[in-house]
Structures are given as structure tokens and as C-alpha cells.
Design an enzyme around this catalytic site. Structure first.
Site, mmCIF file in Angstrom:
data_model
loop_
_atom_site.group_PDB
_atom_site.id
_atom_site.type_symbol
_atom_site.label_atom_id
_atom_site.label_comp_id
_atom_site.label_asym_id
_atom_site.label_seq_id
_atom_site.Cartn_x
_atom_site.Cartn_y
_atom_site.Cartn_z
ATOM 1 N N GLU A 91 51.270 31.001 59.457
ATOM 2 C CA GLU A 91 51.539 31.056 60.890
ATOM 3 C C GLU A 91 50.890 29.855 61.586
ATOM 4 O O GLU A 91 49.745 29.534 61.305
ATOM 5 C CB GLU A 91 50.984 32.371 61.468
ATOM 6 C CG GLU A 91 51.229 32.546 62.940
ATOM 7 C CD GLU A 91 52.683 32.288 63.321
ATOM 8 O OE1 GLU A 91 53.575 32.952 62.777
ATOM 9 O OE2 GLU A 91 52.931 31.392 64.160
ATOM 10 N N VAL A 110 47.416 37.224 65.595
ATOM 11 C CA VAL A 110 48.637 36.843 64.876
ATOM 12 C C VAL A 110 49.586 38.034 64.724
ATOM 13 O O VAL A 110 50.759 37.968 65.091
ATOM 14 C CB VAL A 110 48.290 36.238 63.494
ATOM 15 C CG1 VAL A 110 49.530 36.105 62.621
ATOM 16 C CG2 VAL A 110 47.643 34.877 63.680
ATOM 17 N N LYS A 128 49.417 25.033 55.337
ATOM 18 C CA LYS A 128 48.637 25.561 56.464
ATOM 19 C C LYS A 128 47.247 24.924 56.526
ATOM 20 O O LYS A 128 46.804 24.456 57.583
ATOM 21 C CB LYS A 128 48.534 27.091 56.346
ATOM 22 C CG LYS A 128 47.679 27.747 57.391
ATOM 23 C CD LYS A 128 48.209 27.559 58.808
ATOM 24 C CE LYS A 128 47.204 28.037 59.840
ATOM 25 N NZ LYS A 128 47.600 27.775 61.212
ATOM 26 N N CYS A 170 39.872 29.424 63.825
ATOM 27 C CA CYS A 170 40.676 28.794 62.761
ATOM 28 C C CYS A 170 40.126 27.470 62.248
ATOM 29 O O CYS A 170 39.809 27.355 61.061
ATOM 30 C CB CYS A 170 42.110 28.618 63.241
ATOM 31 S SG CYS A 170 42.970 30.181 63.417
ATOM 32 N N ARG A 223 49.490 28.792 68.374
ATOM 33 C CA ARG A 223 48.230 28.412 69.024
ATOM 34 C C ARG A 223 47.849 29.521 69.978
ATOM 35 O O ARG A 223 48.685 29.966 70.779
ATOM 36 C CB ARG A 223 48.415 27.130 69.843
ATOM 37 C CG ARG A 223 48.689 25.890 69.043
ATOM 38 C CD ARG A 223 49.240 24.795 69.926
ATOM 39 N NE ARG A 223 50.520 25.179 70.522
ATOM 40 C CZ ARG A 223 51.168 24.454 71.430
ATOM 41 N NH1 ARG A 223 50.669 23.329 71.868
ATOM 42 N NH2 ARG A 223 52.335 24.863 71.912
ATOM 43 N N GLU A 224 46.622 29.976 69.915
ATOM 44 C CA GLU A 224 46.181 30.947 70.919
ATOM 45 C C GLU A 224 46.278 30.272 72.284
ATOM 46 O O GLU A 224 46.069 29.075 72.414
ATOM 47 C CB GLU A 224 44.745 31.393 70.636
ATOM 48 C CG GLU A 224 44.685 32.346 69.457
ATOM 49 C CD GLU A 224 43.278 32.859 69.182
ATOM 50 O OE1 GLU A 224 42.463 32.943 70.103
ATOM 51 O OE2 GLU A 224 43.006 33.165 68.012
ATOM 52 N N LYS A 247 36.745 27.345 60.152
ATOM 53 C CA LYS A 247 36.814 28.067 58.867
ATOM 54 C C LYS A 247 37.870 27.459 57.937
ATOM 55 O O LYS A 247 37.662 27.407 56.730
ATOM 56 C CB LYS A 247 37.062 29.565 59.115
ATOM 57 C CG LYS A 247 38.503 30.001 59.081
ATOM 58 C CD LYS A 247 38.657 31.486 58.958
ATOM 59 C CE LYS A 247 40.022 31.949 59.434
ATOM 60 N NZ LYS A 247 41.143 31.575 58.586
HETATM 61 N N1 LIG Z 1 44.255 33.385 65.667
HETATM 62 C C1 LIG Z 1 45.012 32.338 65.417
HETATM 63 O O1 LIG Z 1 45.234 31.481 66.277
HETATM 64 C C2 LIG Z 1 45.646 32.167 64.066
HETATM 65 C C3 LIG Z 1 46.716 31.272 63.908
HETATM 66 C C4 LIG Z 1 47.298 31.123 62.667
HETATM 67 C C5 LIG Z 1 46.814 31.846 61.591
HETATM 68 N N2 LIG Z 1 45.764 32.705 61.765
HETATM 69 C C6 LIG Z 1 45.309 33.475 60.600
HETATM 70 O O2 LIG Z 1 45.859 34.789 60.680
HETATM 71 C C7 LIG Z 1 44.951 35.756 60.146
HETATM 72 C C8 LIG Z 1 44.636 36.802 61.201
HETATM 73 O O3 LIG Z 1 43.987 36.177 62.294
HETATM 74 P P1 LIG Z 1 43.824 36.885 63.708
HETATM 75 O O4 LIG Z 1 43.259 35.864 64.630
HETATM 76 O O5 LIG Z 1 45.084 37.583 64.067
HETATM 77 O O6 LIG Z 1 42.698 37.966 63.351
HETATM 78 P P2 LIG Z 1 42.261 39.238 64.228
HETATM 79 O O7 LIG Z 1 40.874 39.528 63.838
HETATM 80 O O8 LIG Z 1 42.589 38.992 65.663
HETATM 81 O O9 LIG Z 1 43.224 40.407 63.730
HETATM 82 C C9 LIG Z 1 43.160 40.993 62.475
HETATM 83 C C10 LIG Z 1 43.498 42.477 62.597
HETATM 84 O O10 LIG Z 1 43.575 43.030 61.293
HETATM 85 C C11 LIG Z 1 43.048 44.355 61.339
HETATM 86 N N3 LIG Z 1 42.691 44.776 59.978
HETATM 87 C C12 LIG Z 1 41.661 44.378 59.207
HETATM 88 N N4 LIG Z 1 41.700 45.018 58.009
HETATM 89 C C13 LIG Z 1 42.784 45.832 58.027
HETATM 90 C C14 LIG Z 1 43.338 46.750 57.110
HETATM 91 N N5 LIG Z 1 42.782 46.935 55.909
HETATM 92 N N6 LIG Z 1 44.439 47.427 57.469
HETATM 93 C C15 LIG Z 1 45.005 47.248 58.679
HETATM 94 N N7 LIG Z 1 44.523 46.387 59.604
HETATM 95 C C16 LIG Z 1 43.423 45.679 59.283
HETATM 96 C C17 LIG Z 1 41.861 44.225 62.292
HETATM 97 O O11 LIG Z 1 41.477 45.476 62.823
HETATM 98 C C18 LIG Z 1 42.435 43.288 63.360
HETATM 99 O O12 LIG Z 1 43.057 43.995 64.408
HETATM 100 C C19 LIG Z 1 43.750 34.955 59.670
HETATM 101 O O13 LIG Z 1 43.932 34.637 58.332
HETATM 102 C C20 LIG Z 1 43.822 33.682 60.511
HETATM 103 O O14 LIG Z 1 43.186 32.605 59.883
HETATM 104 C C21 LIG Z 1 45.188 32.892 62.977
#
Ligand SMILES: NC(=O)c1ccc[n+]([C@@H]2O[C@H](COP(=O)([O-])OP(=O)(O)OC[C@H]3O[C@@H](n4cnc5c(N)ncnc54)[C@H](O)[C@@H]3O)[C@@H](O)[C@H]2O)c1
Length: 437
Positions: free
Chosen positions: A151, A11, A204, A260, A154-155, A263
Site C-alpha cells: 500500500e 491502512v 514498497k 513508516c 499517504r496519511e 521503520k
Molecule cells: N499508515 C500508513 O501510512 C501506511 C502506509 C502504507 C503501508 N502501511 C503499512 O500497513 C500496515 C498497517 O499499518 P497501519 O498504519 O494501518 O497500522 P495501525 O496500527 O493503524 O492498524 C493496525 C490494526 O490492526 C489491528 N490488529 C492487530 N493485530 C490484529 C489481529 N491479530 N487481528 C485483527 N486485527 C489486528 C490493530 O488493532 C489495528 O487496528 C503496516 O505494515 C504499515 O507499515 C502503513
């Protein structure tokens, strides 16, 4: 606008790149030093179609920077987005410790007004906690506003989704913060829905749970189709042509996975219980989803009789096509189960191999370099992810390579009639089973 985004994952990184692409100055922050180094060296740690070009273009234009320092990000921005993980805990609750830690850190370095935006997916009422936390640790007494901006990307098509969103949801209680958020999103020319913070957070969870429900609905129908001889694809077309229903998310298969849906559904169930209004419908959604994989495994066992020592090819390891993400992938769970039952699994995925190799539970699998290498001498092929590459396979060659031409098509990717003509035993989900003449 000057923006920082804390968390540079699927994201945060895509959001940062797209914000920069429309002209904002963006600092992407991450506490994973290796990730930051890689990004600074021009390497992109995740696969998303088009992402690499957008990142390189904006790094060259000096609109996109990477840092390991939250302080550098916060100092150089008016708006701070939080996009850190919110993983599921064993009891279904969301682990909000990443968010809380970042909120505390921001509070400690805040010197003047900032808008702090939660982009991570969180249970309703988290915004209130974030605001409380920042207030508590706000050493310099700086002013701030907390905003919820969920957000919906979609991946697999995250860049396109970010650039052309269906809607932007802004949950806020202060006009100034709303104005700043509108400026961030103005270049995207998408409809903007302004709500209170709790409603934005709820939107969301409600959206993802509804999509998961739609998948479980068609999967439950697929079981009825299997039992009655009807064709789930035709049923999906027939109900999907009704504009009130729509055809998307009505593809029967072995169930949803990914980082997603599982969870978020679990989190929504938990928060609804905590609020005293249990959302029991979603428990059935979970039950159907888990059952779908079991039904598929049952067909595999019934067909192959004994799995021990059988060479089974698995095409697809990612939780969906066009991504390298293997988190909570049903394909990985299938491989794990087949290995447990003694099968010799040879797996292949166009983009997910690197991440899949790191998963301990499937360390005993063999990893092939191509789809056709995986099926060489295989006694069965399982299609676990609907990559285009698999849909376009040369069926003559596929049949030649396999020891016995048995295909378990977990994503209804191949046409049963064509498979029959090519001499395959083809098993799919909710469609008539075919055997060659
Ligand atoms: N992946 C998806 O398709 C998607 C879509 C919509 C919403 N989301 C939501 O967005 C959020 C993030 O998801 P994601 O898939 O991007 O996760 P991800 O694991 O790909 O990325 C999270 C990043 O945050 C970093 N991080 C963790 N703790 C940190 C800190 N204290 N300081 C700085 N950086 C830190 C990690 O190193 C990692 O790079 C989640 O809540 C998820 O549910 C994800």
C-alpha cells in the site's frame, strides 16, 4: 467482489471504506474490541480527511461491515487482505508476529479457496513464509494463493490516494489470483504492475527508502545553505524544476518521522544485511535525519541560552499535517527533549491532541486549546508540523500574545521577509536568519 480486511487501522480501514465505495462488499476485521464497537456505533477512530463520509455512506448502503471475528470475515469473502502492524524491533528488524498470527488463524478456518493478500509493509521473502505458515496450519487442506499488494497511501490524504492511486502493485505467481486482484482494482482505473511476490515486497521498501533519501538529501543541503548563506527553498525550486528530479519531497525541515519511513528504512537496512548486500547508503539517510533535529535544537539553545523554566510554545504534534497520527513524530521527540532540559512546554495541534495526551514521555507538557492560547506569554514558538492553520495565523496577534517574538520554524512554513517586517526573530531551516530592523 466479497472482501475481508484484517486490521482496521490507517491502512485497513481506509482501504475497506474505499473498496466498499467502488461497489465491493467488505468486512473490516479487528481484534481491538473497543475499536470494532466504536465503528459499529458509527464512530471513526482515526482522522483522515473525507473518511467519515465514505464510511457512513457505505455502512448505510450495507456494503461495509465491522467485526471482531476473523472467521466471519474469511467465511464471507473470496479475498482476504492482511493490514496488521509490522512494527520495528529494537534491533531494526520487523516484528512479523502480527502477520504470522493472522496467517495461522486464517489457515485454521480456511475451508475453500481464498486469495490471501499481504498489504502490510514487510521485508522481501515474507510472502514465502506466510504461504509456508498457512500450509502448515491448513487443517482442512483448502487451496489458497498468497499475494503481495503493498500500500502506498499517504496519511493526511489517504482516501484520495486510495481512490486515485499512481499505480497498483500485484505480486503473485498464479494467474487466477492475478485475475481476482485485477477485478478488485478495476474500478480504480489505475495502472497495474504485476510482478513476482519478492519484487512486490521489495518495491514498497525501495519506494519509502527513496522518499526518505530525498528528504535527507535536501536536509543535508540545508546545512550547506545555512553555512554558506544560500537559500534552500530556492535551491529546491531550482533542482526540482528538472523533471528528472521533481520538486516533491524536497522540503527541508527537522526530518521525517511517522510510523513508516523510520521503520521501513531500518527494516530495509536489516534485510539487506541479512541478504549479504548491506545497503549502507541508507545508514547515511538515517544519520542525516537524526542530525537535522539536533541542528535545530542547537539553534534553539544558542538563541534562548537557558531553556530551564522558559515558556516555549510548540505548534504541531502529529508527524505531518492533516492526520491525528503522532507515532514516531519528530514534534513529540522535540517536546520530550525540551521538557528534559527543564522548559515549560505548551503544545497545540489541530487534530493530534487526543493521541498526544496519551504519550507518557510528554505528560509534563501543558496542552492548549488553540494555537493562540499556546503562545500566550511564550518566550519562543516552535513550529514542528506544517499545518495550514499555522501558515494562516494573524501575525500581529501572534506578536502581541508572545512575551518575546522568537519563532523557530522547523518546517519553513512562514516567509522570513514577512516575519522580519512584523518584527519577529525568525529562525528557519537552510534560509537566511532574519532579525527585525
Ligand atoms: N499508515 C500508513 O501510512 C501506511 C502506509 C502504507 C503501508 N502501511 C503499512 O500497513 C500496515 C498497517 O499499518 P497501519 O498504519 O494501518 O497500522 P495501525 O496500527 O493503524 O492498524 C493496525 C490494526 O490492526 C489491528 N490488529 C492487530 N493485530 C490484529 C489481529 N491479530 N487481528 C485483527 N486485527 C489486528 C490493530 O488493532 C489495528 O487496528 C503496516 O505494515 C504499515 O507499515 C502503513
Amino acid at each position: 467482489m466479497d472482501i475481508s480486511i484484517i486490521g482496521s487501522g490507517y491502512v485497513g480501514l481506509v482501504t475497506g471504506a474505499c473498496f466498499a465505495d467502488v461497489g465491493h462488499n467488505v468486512f473490516c476485521v479487528d481484534n481491538d474490541a473497543r475499536k470494532v464497537e466504536a465503528l459499529q456505533a458509527g464512530k471513526v477512530p482515526i482522522y483522515e480527511p473525507g473518511l467519515e463520509e465514505v464510511i457512513h455512506r457505505n455502512v448505510s448502503a450495507r456494503r461495509l461491515r465491522f467485526t471482531g471475528s476473523i472467521q466471519e470475515g474469511v467465511d464471507n469473502s473470496q479475498i482476504v487482505f492482511i493490514a496488521v502492524p509490522t512494527p520495528q524491533q529494537p534491533n531494526g528488524e520487523v516484528d512479523l508476529s502480527y502477520i504470522e498470527k493472522v496467517a495461522r488463524e486464517i489457515a485454521g478456518i480456511l475451508k475453500s479457496y481464498r486469495v490471501i493478500v499481504d498489504k502490510s509493509t514487510v521485508p522481501v521473502k515474507t510472502g514465502e513464509k506466510v504461504a509456508e505458515s498457512i500450509k502448515r496450519y491448513n487443517r482442512h487442506g483448502a487451496e489458497f494463493d498468497v499475494v503481495s499488494n503493498p500500500e502506498f497511501l499517504r496519511e493526511g490524504c489517504a482516501v484520495a490516494d486510495l481512490m486515485h492511486p499512481d499505480r497498483i502493485v500485484i505480486g503473485a505467481q498464479n494467474e487466477h489470483a492475478i485475475d481476482l486482484m485485477k477485478k478488485v482494482y478495476e474500478p480504480f482505473m489505475a495502472p497495474i504492475l504485476v510482478t513476482d511476490i519478492n519484487s512486490a515486497e521489495l518495491i514498497k521498501h525501495a519506494a519509502n527508502s527513496f522518499l526518505a533519501l530525498k528528504i535527507s538529501y535536501i536536509n543535508a543541503l540545508s546545512a550547506i545553505c545555512d553555512a554558506s548563506g544560500a537559500d534552500v527553498e530556492k535551491v529546491a525550486d531550482g533542482i526540482g524544476m528538472d523533471r528528472r528530479i521533481g520538486r516533491s519531497f524536497l522540503n527541508a525541515g527537522i526530518g521525517y518521522g511517522g510510523s513508516c519511513f523510520p521503520k521501513d528504512v531500518a527494516a530495509f537496512i536489516t534485510i539487506s544485511e541479512q541478504l549479504g548486500v548491506p545497503f549502507t547508503l541508507l545508514k547515511e539517510v538515517q544519520r542525516i535525519n537524526a542530525g537535522q533535529k539536533e541542528r535545530f535544537l542547537k539553534v534553539i539553545r544558542e538563541t534562548l541560552w537557558v531553556l530551564r523554566e522558559k515558556k516555549i510554545a510548540v505548534w504541531g504534534l502529529t508527524f505531518k499535517p492533516d492526520t491525528d497520527d503522532v507515532r514516531s513524530s519528530v514534534a513529540i521527540e522535540l517536546v520530550e527533549q525540551l521538557l528534559r532540559e527543564g522548559a515549560h512546554v505548551v503544545a497545540y495541534d489541530p487534530k493530534g491532541m487526543h493521541k498526544a495526551r496519551g504519550i507518557k514521555a510528554i505528560a509534563d507538557a501543558e496542552f492548549a486549546l488553540s494555537a493562540l492560547e499556546a503562545v500566550t506569554d511564550a518566550e519562543a514558538l516552535i513550529i514542528a508540523t506544517e499545518w495550514n492553520e499555522f501558515a494562516n495565523v494573524d501575525l500581529t496577534l501572534l506578536k502581541e500574545k508572545m512575551r518575546t517574538p522568537i519563532v523557530f520554524d522547523g518546517r519553513n512554513l512562514l516567509d522570513p521577509e514577512t516575519m522580519r517586517q512584523f518584527g519577529f526573530h525568525h529562525y528557519s531551516i537552510g534560509r537566511a536568519r532574519v532579525r527585525p530592523h
